[in-house]
Write a protein that holds these residues in place. Structure first.
Motif, mmCIF file in Angstrom:
data_model
loop_
_atom_site.group_PDB
_atom_site.id
_atom_site.type_symbol
_atom_site.label_atom_id
_atom_site.label_comp_id
_atom_site.label_asym_id
_atom_site.label_seq_id
_atom_site.Cartn_x
_atom_site.Cartn_y
_atom_site.Cartn_z
ATOM 1 N N GLY A 1 80.912 32.112 21.320
ATOM 2 C CA GLY A 1 80.561 32.352 19.927
ATOM 3 C C GLY A 1 80.889 31.223 18.969
ATOM 4 N N GLN A 2 81.513 30.136 19.456
ATOM 5 C CA GLN A 2 81.890 29.031 18.586
ATOM 6 C C GLN A 2 80.763 28.009 18.497
ATOM 7 N N GLU A 3 80.886 27.085 17.558
ATOM 8 C CA GLU A 3 79.973 25.952 17.518
ATOM 9 C C GLU A 3 80.721 24.715 17.074
ATOM 10 N N PHE A 4 80.364 23.602 17.696
ATOM 11 C CA PHE A 4 80.961 22.302 17.410
ATOM 12 C C PHE A 4 79.833 21.293 17.232
ATOM 13 N N GLU A 5 80.076 20.286 16.422
ATOM 14 C CA GLU A 5 79.045 19.264 16.279
ATOM 15 C C GLU A 5 78.832 18.528 17.604
ATOM 16 N N ILE A 6 79.922 18.229 18.298
ATOM 17 C CA ILE A 6 79.857 17.507 19.576
ATOM 18 C C ILE A 6 80.611 18.310 20.622
ATOM 19 N N VAL A 7 80.033 18.457 21.802
ATOM 20 C CA VAL A 7 80.702 19.130 22.914
ATOM 21 C C VAL A 7 80.898 18.134 24.049
ATOM 22 N N ILE A 8 82.122 18.060 24.563
ATOM 23 C CA ILE A 8 82.436 17.241 25.733
ATOM 24 C C ILE A 8 82.927 18.178 26.825
ATOM 25 N N CYS A 9 82.134 18.343 27.872
ATOM 26 C CA CYS A 9 82.494 19.199 29.003
ATOM 27 C C CYS A 9 83.237 18.350 30.025
ATOM 28 N N ILE A 10 84.527 18.607 30.191
ATOM 29 C CA ILE A 10 85.365 17.739 31.013
ATOM 30 C C ILE A 10 85.512 18.272 32.439
ATOM 31 N N ASP A 11 85.627 17.336 33.383
ATOM 32 C CA ASP A 11 85.851 17.660 34.803
ATOM 33 C C ASP A 11 84.936 18.792 35.263
ATOM 34 N N VAL A 12 83.655 18.612 35.038
ATOM 35 C CA VAL A 12 82.696 19.677 35.333
ATOM 36 C C VAL A 12 82.646 20.025 36.821
ATOM 37 N N ASP A 13 83.096 19.124 37.677
ATOM 38 C CA ASP A 13 83.116 19.417 39.111
ATOM 39 C C ASP A 13 84.087 20.535 39.470
ATOM 40 N N VAL B 1 77.163 24.336 26.875
ATOM 41 C CA VAL B 1 76.234 23.377 26.289
ATOM 42 C C VAL B 1 75.732 23.856 24.931
ATOM 43 N N ALA B 2 75.439 25.149 24.832
ATOM 44 C CA ALA B 2 74.854 25.686 23.602
ATOM 45 C C ALA B 2 75.839 25.761 22.446
ATOM 46 N N ARG B 3 77.126 25.433 22.668
ATOM 47 C CA ARG B 3 78.073 25.374 21.554
ATOM 48 C C ARG B 3 77.807 24.170 20.666
ATOM 49 N N ALA B 4 77.092 23.154 21.182
ATOM 50 C CA ALA B 4 76.930 21.881 20.472
ATOM 51 C C ALA B 4 75.782 21.943 19.474
ATOM 52 N N ARG B 5 76.032 21.474 18.298
ATOM 53 C CA ARG B 5 74.971 21.357 17.298
ATOM 54 C C ARG B 5 74.169 20.075 17.498
ATOM 55 N N GLU B 6 74.857 18.992 17.863
ATOM 56 C CA GLU B 6 74.195 17.688 17.846
ATOM 57 C C GLU B 6 74.151 16.972 19.194
ATOM 58 N N ARG B 7 75.236 17.042 19.954
ATOM 59 C CA ARG B 7 75.327 16.156 21.116
ATOM 60 C C ARG B 7 76.194 16.775 22.203
ATOM 61 N N VAL B 8 75.830 16.510 23.468
ATOM 62 C CA VAL B 8 76.607 16.972 24.621
ATOM 63 C C VAL B 8 76.922 15.792 25.531
ATOM 64 N N VAL B 9 78.176 15.726 25.965
ATOM 65 C CA VAL B 9 78.611 14.748 26.966
ATOM 66 C C VAL B 9 79.308 15.521 28.079
#
Length: 390
Positions: free
Chosen positions: A323-335, A355-363
């Motif tokens: 339910g949150q949102e962030f301008e940038i999302v960084i998904c760490i250690d996805v493995d 992924v859908a938490r990001a407003r602008e960019r995903v890494v």
């Protein structure tokens, strides 16, 4: 530290479908279905505001404490809002004069879910009368079907539920059909939202690759206008961890008015990155243009107050980002996300949510040389997810 600003939309800002939802009768049972970014949570809060202004008793039930905090911020604290488990424990005792039974366990201090079979037995003992309370439920897919049926058995009649079964990431959850059945809602009366108000097109395109194809909850429509921020997947060697930490801090420094959500697969990874971020920040080995970014964390079940109206970094698990949102999302250690061979949809739903938490960019970040089933769900189209090495 730069402040992020949010406000609830005005009536004239709503789409035709959103206005239809907003103007639903205050009495009765209502279900709203929509994918990430379609405004479900906002409509739940608008419902609460309408109930409050009409003098109705109401409660908004949230999935976790962090979502509750964020909602309180939009109402400047004037919101009757609780996490669903804490509220249910309290209201069950108020009505029945008994504690809600929990599933027995031999492990001291371990989490114990509600024992719904025993709860049903208690509820069936008598007619508890009509409960004069309007219940508004956010993230309704992450509450079990027995929760809904038990509330009906306790005498509650007025429900407003927003849900998306493609975002189920808990062991106890409800499908659209479960909620319809428990609350006696005809399928023709369910309202579906399709317009995506949150994500940039590149984020929405990546999120859609994790859509499970479940027609009970269709994905949002893609935003019309393309953008240049293609999502990126970085692979880094074991010796490159500190470089990753520095990059995260520099990303926050370049975007001081934005919140960077660093989403971890588990608590161990969350704590490792949190510690490294804070240690690096305190070492003065990094030149920052906008001062030290605010770094905070949240883990599910903790009652810590977390500021979400400020830029900086927040490190949290996938369950806590609901339910949150962030301008940038960084998904760490996805493995390190658990990806069972016999249930890829479970993993897809987790990535769909993150992924859908990001407003602008995903890494996304992964470690080189780690074997994982991750590649079985990641998109191969470089225009959707660009692969790079560090």
């Amino acid at each position: 530290m730069a402040r992020r600003t949010f406000r609830l939309p005005r009536v004239q800002d709503l789409t035709k479908d959103q206005e239809r939802v907003r103007s639903l009768p205050l009495d009765g049972q209502h279900l709203v279905i929509g994918g990430p970014g379609t405004g479900k949570s906002v409509l739940a809060l608008l419902r609460a505001r309408r109930l409050a202004r009409s003098g109705r008793k109401y409660v908004v039930l949230m999935f976790n404490h962090l979502l509750k905090q964020a909602s309180h911020g939009l109402f400047r604290g004037q919101l009757s809002c609780e996490t669903w488990k804490r509220w249910y424990w309290r209201i069950f005792k108020e009505i029945t004069n008994q504690d809600a039974p929990l599933v027995p366990t031999t492990q001291e201090g371990s989490f114990r879910p509600f024992d719904w079979k025993r709860i049903e037995g208690i509820i069936d003992q008598t007619d508890w009368g009509k409960q004069h309370l309007n219940i508004v439920i956010d993230e309704g897919q992450d509450m079990p079907p027995e929760f809904y049926s038990s509330l009906v058995g306790l005498g509650f009649e007025n429900f407003f539920v927003v849900a998306d079964q493609n975002q189920q990431i808990t062991d106890e959850n409800s499908s659209r059909q479960d909620i319809e059945n428990a609350l006696a809602i005809d399928a023709s009366e369910v309202i579906e939202l399709r317009t995506n108000f949150r994500n940039s097109r590149s984020v929405a395109e990546l999120a859609r690759t994790f859509y499970t194809g479940d027609p009970a909850s269709p994905p949002p429509l893609l935003p019309r206008h393309p953008d240049m921020k293609t999502a990126e997947l970085y692979s880094f060697p074991s010796g490159g961890f500190q470089q990753i930490i520095r990059r995260i801090l520099l990303t926050a420094d370049k975007n001081p008015h934005k919140l960077v959500g660093v989403i971890a697969p588990n608590n161990s990874v969350r704590e490792q990155y949190l510690s490294a971020l804070r240690t690096t920040l305190d070492s003065d080995s990094l030149t920052l243009q906008h001062g030290q970014p605010l770094i905070r964390t949240y883990s599910h079940g903790k009652q810590t107050n977390v500021k979400l109206d400020m830029g900086g970094i927040i490190v949290l698990n996938v369950q806590a980002c609901k339910g949150q949102e962030f301008e940038i999302v960084i998904c760490i250690d996805v493995d390190e996300h658990y990806i069972p061979a016999d249930d890829l949809d479970m993993a897809k739903k987790q990535f769909y949510v993150m992924v859908a938490r990001a407003r602008e960019r995903v890494v996304m970040l992964r470690r080189k040389g780690v074997e994982s089933r991750l590649d079985s769900i990641l998109p191969t189209d470089e225009s959707v997810l660009r692969r790079k090495e560090i």
